[in-house]
Design an enzyme around this catalytic site. Structure first.
Site, PDB file in Angstrom:
ATOM      1  N   LYS A  13       0.835  -1.218   0.000  1.00 53.60           N
ATOM      2  CA  LYS A  13       0.000   0.000   0.000  1.00 53.60           C
ATOM      3  C   LYS A  13       0.862   1.257   0.000  1.00 53.60           C
ATOM      4  O   LYS A  13       0.631   2.179  -0.772  1.00 53.60           O
ATOM      5  CB  LYS A  13      -0.928   0.029   1.240  1.00 53.60           C
ATOM      6  CG  LYS A  13      -1.833  -1.181   1.380  1.00 53.60           C
ATOM      7  CD  LYS A  13      -2.780  -1.046   2.563  1.00 53.60           C
ATOM      8  CE  LYS A  13      -2.124  -1.062   3.916  1.00 53.60           C
ATOM      9  NZ  LYS A  13      -1.493  -2.344   4.310  1.00 53.60           N
ATOM     10  N   ARG A  87      -9.318   1.087   9.194  1.00 53.32           N
ATOM     11  CA  ARG A  87      -8.987  -0.304   9.512  1.00 53.32           C
ATOM     12  C   ARG A  87     -10.119  -0.967  10.283  1.00 53.32           C
ATOM     13  O   ARG A  87     -10.023  -2.153  10.608  1.00 53.32           O
ATOM     14  CB  ARG A  87      -7.726  -0.347  10.370  1.00 53.32           C
ATOM     15  CG  ARG A  87      -6.427  -0.606   9.608  1.00 53.32           C
ATOM     16  CD  ARG A  87      -5.311  -0.542  10.614  1.00 53.32           C
ATOM     17  NE  ARG A  87      -4.100  -1.217  10.269  1.00 53.32           N
ATOM     18  CZ  ARG A  87      -3.048  -0.645   9.702  1.00 53.32           C
ATOM     19  NH1 ARG A  87      -3.087   0.600   9.322  1.00 53.32           N
ATOM     20  NH2 ARG A  87      -1.945  -1.343   9.490  1.00 53.32           N
ATOM     21  N   ARG A 126      12.023  -6.221   5.081  1.00 53.26           N
ATOM     22  CA  ARG A 126      11.830  -4.851   4.592  1.00 53.26           C
ATOM     23  C   ARG A 126      12.671  -3.806   5.338  1.00 53.26           C
ATOM     24  O   ARG A 126      12.828  -3.861   6.534  1.00 53.26           O
ATOM     25  CB  ARG A 126      10.336  -4.557   4.772  1.00 53.26           C
ATOM     26  CG  ARG A 126       9.868  -3.187   4.464  1.00 53.26           C
ATOM     27  CD  ARG A 126       8.391  -3.206   4.260  1.00 53.26           C
ATOM     28  NE  ARG A 126       7.615  -3.189   5.491  1.00 53.26           N
ATOM     29  CZ  ARG A 126       6.308  -3.036   5.527  1.00 53.26           C
ATOM     30  NH1 ARG A 126       5.629  -2.919   4.389  1.00 53.26           N
ATOM     31  NH2 ARG A 126       5.657  -3.022   6.671  1.00 53.26           N
ATOM     32  N   ARG A 160      11.308  -1.125  10.638  1.00 54.87           N
ATOM     33  CA  ARG A 160      10.226  -0.872  11.589  1.00 54.87           C
ATOM     34  C   ARG A 160      10.277  -1.847  12.757  1.00 54.87           C
ATOM     35  O   ARG A 160      10.550  -3.027  12.568  1.00 54.87           O
ATOM     36  CB  ARG A 160       8.875  -1.004  10.880  1.00 54.87           C
ATOM     37  CG  ARG A 160       8.546   0.198  10.039  1.00 54.87           C
ATOM     38  CD  ARG A 160       7.333   0.003   9.204  1.00 54.87           C
ATOM     39  NE  ARG A 160       6.185  -0.586   9.885  1.00 54.87           N
ATOM     40  CZ  ARG A 160       4.969  -0.623   9.393  1.00 54.87           C
ATOM     41  NH1 ARG A 160       4.737  -0.081   8.199  1.00 54.87           N
ATOM     42  NH2 ARG A 160       3.986  -1.190  10.040  1.00 54.87           N
ATOM     43  N   ARG A 171      -0.558  -8.447  13.514  1.00 53.51           N
ATOM     44  CA  ARG A 171      -1.095  -7.473  12.545  1.00 53.51           C
ATOM     45  C   ARG A 171      -1.991  -8.164  11.519  1.00 53.51           C
ATOM     46  O   ARG A 171      -3.027  -7.632  11.111  1.00 53.51           O
ATOM     47  CB  ARG A 171       0.058  -6.745  11.837  1.00 53.51           C
ATOM     48  CG  ARG A 171       0.766  -5.753  12.754  1.00 53.51           C
ATOM     49  CD  ARG A 171       2.187  -5.464  12.298  1.00 53.51           C
ATOM     50  NE  ARG A 171       2.273  -4.740  11.048  1.00 53.51           N
ATOM     51  CZ  ARG A 171       3.394  -4.653  10.314  1.00 53.51           C
ATOM     52  NH1 ARG A 171       4.506  -5.255  10.706  1.00 53.51           N
ATOM     53  NH2 ARG A 171       3.393  -3.973   9.197  1.00 53.51           N
TER      54      ARG A 171
END
Ligand code: AMP
Length: 215
Positions: A13, A87, A126, A160, A171
């Protein structure tokens, strides 16, 4: 034009939102980025949410709706890309009301469909450039050997705190439990489109463009 990018953590996203900002001059509203900025600047709210975020749980509706409300009241834009918001169904209702107050509405809700199996490695590998946010991945797009971001030349990279397997599982659970009902919600409103988020980045961008051209 106002759009939502919907999808589980690691769906891409943020990457696609940044492209739209560059290509269409839209404004990206990422509640995750706003919350991380609040955390880094040590505000009371930032301290409050840090632990919740690190675990991969959802921050309260009240806080994130407040953040979006503030942006919609102060930022003028030709269009907003909502990235990571809404969300929950309560957030979706609030967004309708906030846009309605501005005489605006949603033009498209784009669900980025991805394989659950691909997400863990996407997320845990990531990293991003600390200056421009360019996204790297240990296997598919390693940080440049000279240690400088290929987009802006900066030499600081970030990972992160919640991009680890434990937080990722939480998550993903939050996505299926609280966020995935939004797919049906927006489908019923005639605003939902789904695209293949497993395709190459340029192909995903092409599919998003097709949806937006029709919206
Ligand atoms: P993201 O950068 O979108 O993956 O968000 C990172 C984390 O921030 C999430 O795991 C939540 O803890 C929190 N967060 C971001 N957006 C929201 C939201 N709309 N509602 C609740 N929590 C959020």
């Amino acid at each position: 034009m106002n759009i939502i990018l919907l999808g589980p953590p690691g769906a891409g996203k943020g990457t696609q939102a940044r492209r739209l900002v560059d290509e269409r001059n839209m404004v990206q509203l990422s509640t995750g980025d706003m919350l991380r900025a609040a955390k880094d600047s040590g505000t009371e709210m930032g301290k409050l949410v840090a632990e919740v975020m690190a675990k991969g749980l959802l921050v309260t509706d009240e806080i994130v709706i407040g953040l979006i409300e503030e942006q919609l009241e102060t930022v003028e834009a030709t269009g907003f890309i909502f990235d990571g918001f809404p969300r929950t169904l309560a957030q979706a209702d609030a967004l309708n009301a906030l846009l309605g107050r501005k005489g605006q509405s949603l033009d498209a809700v784009i669900e980025m469909k991805v394989n659950d199996d691909a997400l863990v490695s996407r997320v845990t590998g990531r990293s991003t450039c600390g200056a421009c946010g360019e996204v790297y991945h240990d296997e598919t797009k390693p940080q440049p050997a000279d240690g400088k971001c290929s987009n802006c030349g900066a030499s600081e990279f970030k990972r992160r705190a919640d991009d680890n397997e434990d937080a990722f599982r939480t998550r993903l659970l939050a996505y299926y439990r609280d966020t995935s009902p939004l797919i049906g919600y927006y489908y019923a409103k005639g605003q939902h489109s789904a695209i293949d988020g497993m395709a190459a980045m340029d192909a995903v961008a092409g599919e998003i463009k097709e949806v937006l051209d029709k919206a």
